[in-house]
Write a protein that holds these residues in place. Sequence first.
Motif, short mmCIF file in Angstrom:
data_model
loop_
_atom_site.label_atom_id
_atom_site.label_comp_id
_atom_site.label_asym_id
_atom_site.label_seq_id
_atom_site.Cartn_x
_atom_site.Cartn_y
_atom_site.Cartn_z
N ASN A 255 0.89 -1.00 0.07
CA ASN A 255 -0.11 0.11 -0.02
C ASN A 255 1.04 1.36 0.06
O ASN A 255 0.73 2.29 -0.53
CB ASN A 255 -1.03 -0.11 1.29
CG ASN A 255 -1.98 -1.07 1.19
OD1 ASN A 255 -2.44 -1.42 -0.18
ND2 ASN A 255 -2.62 -1.49 2.16
N GLU A 256 1.90 1.39 0.80
CA GLU A 256 3.01 2.21 0.94
C GLU A 256 3.47 2.55 -0.55
O GLU A 256 3.42 3.83 -1.18
CB GLU A 256 4.12 2.05 1.70
CG GLU A 256 4.68 3.19 2.12
CD GLU A 256 6.01 2.52 3.04
OE1 GLU A 256 7.09 2.90 2.81
OE2 GLU A 256 5.78 1.83 4.02
N LEU A 257 3.73 1.54 -1.17
CA LEU A 257 4.41 1.78 -2.68
C LEU A 257 3.34 2.19 -3.77
O LEU A 257 3.52 3.25 -4.33
CB LEU A 257 4.92 0.56 -3.13
CG LEU A 257 5.79 0.19 -4.35
CD1 LEU A 257 7.11 0.95 -3.92
CD2 LEU A 257 5.78 -0.87 -4.96
N LYS A 258 1.99 1.68 -3.50
CA LYS A 258 1.10 2.37 -4.27
C LYS A 258 0.67 3.65 -4.35
O LYS A 258 0.65 4.26 -4.86
CB LYS A 258 -0.26 1.27 -3.96
CG LYS A 258 -1.19 1.57 -4.76
CD LYS A 258 -2.48 0.70 -4.68
CE LYS A 258 -3.71 1.01 -5.77
NZ LYS A 258 -4.74 0.13 -5.63
N LYS A 259 0.90 4.21 -2.86
CA LYS A 259 0.55 5.76 -2.28
C LYS A 259 1.73 6.33 -3.08
O LYS A 259 1.38 7.49 -3.91
CB LYS A 259 0.59 5.78 -1.03
CG LYS A 259 -0.73 6.71 -0.84
CD LYS A 259 -0.84 6.68 1.03
CE LYS A 259 0.26 7.47 1.72
NZ LYS A 259 0.08 6.98 3.34
N ILE A 260 2.94 5.77 -3.09
CA ILE A 260 4.08 6.65 -3.70
C ILE A 260 3.72 6.70 -5.24
O ILE A 260 4.15 7.86 -5.74
CB ILE A 260 5.35 5.89 -3.67
CG1 ILE A 260 5.85 5.85 -2.11
CG2 ILE A 260 6.63 6.75 -4.12
CD1 ILE A 260 6.82 5.23 -1.50
N ILE A 261 3.44 5.72 -5.78
CA ILE A 261 3.01 5.64 -7.32
C ILE A 261 2.20 6.48 -7.81
O ILE A 261 2.15 7.25 -8.81
CB ILE A 261 3.47 4.33 -7.75
CG1 ILE A 261 4.72 3.78 -7.70
CG2 ILE A 261 2.72 4.13 -9.22
CD1 ILE A 261 4.78 2.32 -7.46
N MET A 262 0.93 6.37 -7.07
CA MET A 262 -0.05 7.11 -7.60
C MET A 262 0.07 8.32 -7.13
O MET A 262 -0.82 9.30 -7.89
CB MET A 262 -1.40 6.51 -6.62
CG MET A 262 -1.75 5.26 -6.76
SD MET A 262 -2.34 4.75 -8.69
CE MET A 262 -4.02 5.16 -8.52
N ASP A 263 0.90 9.22 -6.49
CA ASP A 263 1.11 10.47 -6.25
C ASP A 263 2.05 10.97 -7.53
O ASP A 263 3.10 11.25 -7.28
CB ASP A 263 2.03 10.56 -5.06
CG ASP A 263 2.05 12.22 -4.66
OD1 ASP A 263 1.53 12.83 -5.49
OD2 ASP A 263 2.86 12.18 -4.06
N THR A 264 1.33 11.08 -8.54
CA THR A 264 2.05 11.47 -9.71
C THR A 264 2.74 12.83 -9.68
O THR A 264 3.55 13.19 -10.50
CB THR A 264 1.09 11.43 -10.99
OG1 THR A 264 -0.17 12.18 -10.37
CG2 THR A 264 1.03 10.31 -11.75
N LYS A 265 2.23 13.63 -8.81
CA LYS A 265 2.97 15.08 -8.67
C LYS A 265 4.64 14.92 -8.44
O LYS A 265 5.11 15.81 -8.79
CB LYS A 265 2.15 15.68 -7.65
CG LYS A 265 1.06 16.23 -7.92
CD LYS A 265 0.52 17.36 -6.52
CE LYS A 265 -0.81 17.38 -6.89
NZ LYS A 265 -1.72 16.14 -6.53
N THR A 266 4.93 13.88 -7.85
CA THR A 266 6.26 13.43 -7.54
C THR A 266 6.99 12.87 -8.59
O THR A 266 8.11 12.69 -8.58
CB THR A 266 6.44 12.56 -6.28
OG1 THR A 266 6.07 11.45 -6.78
CG2 THR A 266 5.81 13.14 -4.83
N LEU A 267 6.32 12.60 -9.62
CA LEU A 267 7.18 12.16 -10.83
C LEU A 267 7.64 13.25 -11.72
O LEU A 267 7.15 14.03 -12.09
CB LEU A 267 6.17 11.40 -11.86
CG LEU A 267 5.90 9.96 -11.53
CD1 LEU A 267 4.50 9.46 -12.35
CD2 LEU A 267 6.99 9.00 -11.53
N PRO A 268 9.00 13.27 -11.53
CA PRO A 268 9.82 14.49 -12.34
C PRO A 268 9.72 14.38 -13.72
O PRO A 268 10.08 15.18 -14.44
CB PRO A 268 11.25 14.20 -11.79
CG PRO A 268 11.38 12.58 -11.54
CD PRO A 268 9.93 12.26 -11.24
#
Lengths: 112, 287
Positions: free
Chosen positions: B6-19
Amino acid sequence: MQKIPLMVAKAGMVLSRDVFRTESANGIPICGKDTELTDSLIARLENLNIQSVYVEGHPVWTEGDLSLEETLHDLDNRFEKVRHDPLMAKIYDIYAEHLKRSLGESGGRKAE
Amino acid sequence: MDEKRNELKKIIMDTKTLPTLPGVINKLNSLSDNDKSSVQEMARIVSSDQVLSARILRLANSPSYGFYRVSTISNAMILLGVNVVKSLALSSSIFEIMEKNSVGLWEHSLGVGVASNLIATKLNLPECEEIATAGLLHDIGKVIISLKCSEAEQEVRRVIDQKRVYMREAEQEIIDTDHAEVGGWLAKSWFLPDKLSEPINCHHNVAAAGSHRIKTAVVHIADALIKASGFGDSGDSYVPQIQQVAWDILKLNEQIIADIVEALEDKLVEVKNFSLELQQGTDAVAY
């Protein structure tokens, strides 16, 4: 099929791709595939500033190229987890056949 | 265990941090949702980003697509379709990182794109370009995992070396999910169409695909063939099992595969040269 620098092309090799004026396949080919290279043809291609050509088989071996045995050994390793499966065994055979045809006997490495 | 996932999913779904996603793509998304927008308008938006345009054209002209004469973005939009250009914009952004950091994975992906296109063409399937794009993007989850969880990725590589397992199995052990699922999440959060997200999500489990099972099956087979020919480096070196369901749904037989392998190996010589040229010219490519 192998891409080789024109510098190592020799008379008797057969083109496996059309040769174009530039690297990209735009415009009119200046020499069709299946043409057998001759010394005068190679000289003309040199004059046209062609850098490399695709030829049939695998006529040029350089250091680092694997022999047929080594290549087949690598293939064995890649298939080690699935060779027992009948479908995958067939796929293995298709690849082994292909390698033997492109690296083996006719187009293959000659004794040095 | 679910925590990690779930943690990983949260990181990935947060597209704002995708540079990696240029603003152009968001504009493009909102435009293509709007019925009134024209192809020209969209082409203008893409063309406003020179580097992105150059990369899109480079990909459109790559052996994956084989449209050798695409020279403008609006041509690309008309020839390839708006959705393809959109996914090209996406993949070229992703691939820029991949080219620099992981040439092996880039080559594997390019190879699978080419193989998907070949299979789709050989079987006369509709939407060959979309299938090629799906092939090109199928391992996008691996890029994200290595970007966002580089420690976990190193751990995964260690497990593959030690236990000699598929990358997918190592990922399950370390991060409790795998690159296919991660890629699926990503595709969803980018609002990619199902015909792209499903093959990404299900390329290791064709039966799980819904309405795009045929496209998924093509990518699944293409992945196996590229691993069989040892082209590129996808993380582990083992050929995956081809699933019977994929074989059946595409009505494949040995002869078809033999023909495809022959054509594919021929094409891969070109792909290898394309990749080598790119590596030599990565700095000078923004023409």
